[in-house]
Structure formats: C-alpha cells, structure tokens
Write an enzyme that holds these catalytic residues in place. Structure first.
Site, PDB file in Angstrom:
ATOM      1  N   ASP A  67       0.832  -1.204   0.000  1.00  0.00           N
ATOM      2  CA  ASP A  67       0.000   0.000   0.000  1.00  0.00           C
ATOM      3  C   ASP A  67       0.867   1.255   0.000  1.00  0.00           C
ATOM      4  O   ASP A  67       2.050   1.196   0.324  1.00  0.00           O
ATOM      5  CB  ASP A  67      -0.952   0.009   1.212  1.00  0.00           C
ATOM      6  CG  ASP A  67      -0.299  -0.507   2.486  1.00  0.00           C
ATOM      7  OD1 ASP A  67       0.932  -0.384   2.608  1.00  0.00           O
ATOM      8  OD2 ASP A  67      -1.001  -1.023   3.345  1.00  0.00           O
ATOM      9  N   ASN A 136      -7.347  -1.945  14.314  1.00  0.00           N
ATOM     10  CA  ASN A 136      -8.730  -2.249  13.932  1.00  0.00           C
ATOM     11  C   ASN A 136      -8.805  -3.506  13.062  1.00  0.00           C
ATOM     12  O   ASN A 136      -9.792  -3.735  12.378  1.00  0.00           O
ATOM     13  CB  ASN A 136      -9.362  -1.054  13.199  1.00  0.00           C
ATOM     14  CG  ASN A 136      -8.631  -0.719  11.900  1.00  0.00           C
ATOM     15  OD1 ASN A 136      -7.683  -1.412  11.507  1.00  0.00           O
ATOM     16  ND2 ASN A 136      -9.076   0.321  11.214  1.00  0.00           N
ATOM     17  N   HIS A 138      -7.126  -4.165  10.355  1.00  0.00           N
ATOM     18  CA  HIS A 138      -6.915  -4.033   8.907  1.00  0.00           C
ATOM     19  C   HIS A 138      -5.660  -4.798   8.484  1.00  0.00           C
ATOM     20  O   HIS A 138      -4.752  -5.021   9.283  1.00  0.00           O
ATOM     21  CB  HIS A 138      -6.870  -2.558   8.468  1.00  0.00           C
ATOM     22  CG  HIS A 138      -5.646  -1.781   8.846  1.00  0.00           C
ATOM     23  ND1 HIS A 138      -5.668  -0.435   9.107  1.00  0.00           N
ATOM     24  CD2 HIS A 138      -4.339  -2.126   9.009  1.00  0.00           C
ATOM     25  CE1 HIS A 138      -4.450  -0.012   9.394  1.00  0.00           C
ATOM     26  NE2 HIS A 138      -3.623  -1.026   9.336  1.00  0.00           N
ATOM     27  N   GLU A 143      -9.533  -1.599   5.172  1.00  0.00           N
ATOM     28  CA  GLU A 143     -10.114  -1.140   6.427  1.00  0.00           C
ATOM     29  C   GLU A 143     -11.434  -1.868   6.709  1.00  0.00           C
ATOM     30  O   GLU A 143     -12.066  -2.390   5.783  1.00  0.00           O
ATOM     31  CB  GLU A 143     -10.405   0.369   6.320  1.00  0.00           C
ATOM     32  CG  GLU A 143      -9.150   1.233   6.214  1.00  0.00           C
ATOM     33  CD  GLU A 143      -8.462   1.490   7.550  1.00  0.00           C
ATOM     34  OE1 GLU A 143      -8.338   0.556   8.361  1.00  0.00           O
ATOM     35  OE2 GLU A 143      -8.036   2.632   7.773  1.00  0.00           O
TER      36      GLU A 143
END
Ligand code: F6R
Length: 249
Positions: A67, A136, A138, A143
C-alpha cells in the site's frame, strides 16, 4: 491458519527472517509482498544484515509493496516508498526494476490500481507476503467495512488508522486520509502469508482475526480461510488467544 508464538519482538523478527531467507533460497526469484509500518522494521534490518554477510541474495527477488498513501511524493520522508527504501531496499541487493509500488501521485488512480493488479498477475501472483495488522484488524489498508474489496483500490483511511499513524508525522493533521491498497484477492491468492504482530496494542485485533467471525469488519479474519497463513506473534499480542487454540494450531 497456523500460530507461532514467540517470547518477544526480537525472537519474532529473527524467526521471520529465517523463514524469508529459506524461501529465497528455495526460490531466488521469489515474488515478495511487503508491508510498511513499524512491526517488520527489525525483520528488514535483519534481512539487510544477512544480505551484507552474504547469507541471502535478493538479486532476483521481486518486491511488491502492499500500500501507499495518496498525495505524498515518493521522496516525502513520510511516504512508504521512502520508508521502504531506507529500511529494506537500500539494505539488500534488490534490483531497481524488481521494486513495485503503486504511484500515490498518479493522475488516473483507477488506471494505477489496474496497472498494479496486472503487475502482480504478470508474475503469477505473490509467493510470500509479509503483513502487519492494524489495531482495527486491517491488513494492508483494507479497512473494516461492509464488504471485502477484491482488487487494488482507493481507501479512505479510518479514524483509528489515522490516529495510529499520526505518530509518524510531526503534525498529526498531516496524516494522509487516503491510500491505495492491494485488495483481499491478491492477499488470499498469495502462496504463503506471514502476519506479524507485536505488543499489547495488537492483542484485540489479533484475537478478532484468529478467534472472531470471518467478517470484513475485521479484515484480517479472512486469513482464517487462507490455506497457508501463519501468524507470528509475541506473547503480548497473543495474550487473548485461548491456550487450547494455541496448542491446536
Ligand atoms: C502498512 C500496512 C499496514 C500496517 C499496519 C500495522 O504497509 O499495510 O497494514 O501493517 O497498520 O502497522 P504497524 O506495524 O506500524 O503497527
């Protein structure tokens, strides 16, 4: 999904470096996916040291970054390009033409995402992927959401991710809000996945990924369905996983 629990970050990184060294020996032209962020930093340092000692050879390895932030120049000190350059690419004997990253400054981002998927496809998919995990849950910048996104795509970063990544910026408000991320398809099609997690801030995310429902609201949970995914955890990150599950896996 297999679990490997190590005493601490040092052991975790050493074990991860052993596996990657082995895989490159088995296949010198390994297509290796890599995460940025802080978790794999010691792993990358160790790979650099091994390469300098002649114990591993990156000259045929093809690297694919997972990413990038949108809107940061590759030379920006906060860009993943720059951080991967400093922490891995400059330390090993990778060829420039074997380094693949998305262009977060591309004018036509949709075309850039498609180009990246084609580049991964052109090498027959990734052989090995190093993942971190967000607080979280991810993976990459996939996400939590209502659906899993298959292909490389544009993501609006969640507040949790922006808050976690603000530590890399002098002014937290400069933390980018948008990124390009490899999608779940390329991750799931990778022959072998190694997710690394260290420290108590990852305990909850790891618990959801390993023991929770398989849901796009905890993207790492999809790895429960991967045929060859290994979670490399230190004791703190693994502390909520029940003992019987650790023995089983
Ligand atoms: C970064 C990436 C992210 C990170 C995750 C954990 O390229 O793909 O998924 O792996 O945010 O980041 P750290 O390791 O900094 O806690």
């Amino acid at each position: 999904m297999k679990l490997k629990i190590m005493n601490n970050y040092e052991e975790l990184s050493e074990e991860a470096a052993n596996i990657i060294t082995e895989r490159i020996k088995e296949k010198p032209s390994l297509a290796l996916g890599v995460a940025a962020g802080s978790t794999p930093l010691l792993l990358y340092k160790k790979l650099g040291e091994r390469c300098q000692r002649g114990e591993v050879d990156f000259s045929c390895v093809r690297v694919f970054c997972l990413d990038v932030y949108i809107g940061l120049l590759p030379t920006d000190p906060h860009s993943f390009r720059r951080s991967m350059e400093e922490n891995l690419f400059s330390r090993v004997n990778l060829k420039k033409e074997h380094i693949n990253l998305m262009d977060g400054m591309a004018v036509d981002i949709a075309a850039e995402c498609a180009r990246y998927d084609d580049a991964v496809k052109a090498v027959g998919g990734l052989d090995f992927l190093v993942l971190g995990i967000g607080t979280n849950a991810h993976i990459g910048f996939n996400e939590p959401d209502e659906v899993f996104v298959a292909d490389t795509h544009v993501v609006e970063l969640s507040e949790a991710t922006r808050t976690a990544n603000a530590r890399f910026f002098e002014n937290p408000d400069d933390t980018p809000s948008w990124a390009i991320s490899m999608g779940i398809k390329d991750i799931m099609m990778t022959s072998e996945v190694m997710l690394m997690a260290s420290g108590a801030s990852k305990t909850e995310a790891v618990y959801k990924a390993v023991c929770g429902d398989i849901t796009p609201f905890a993207p790492a949970s999809v790895l429960q369905l991967h045929r060859n995914a290994h979670f490399y955890l230190d004791k703190a990150a693994a502390s909520r996983i029940p003992e019987e599950l650790i023995k089983e896996k």
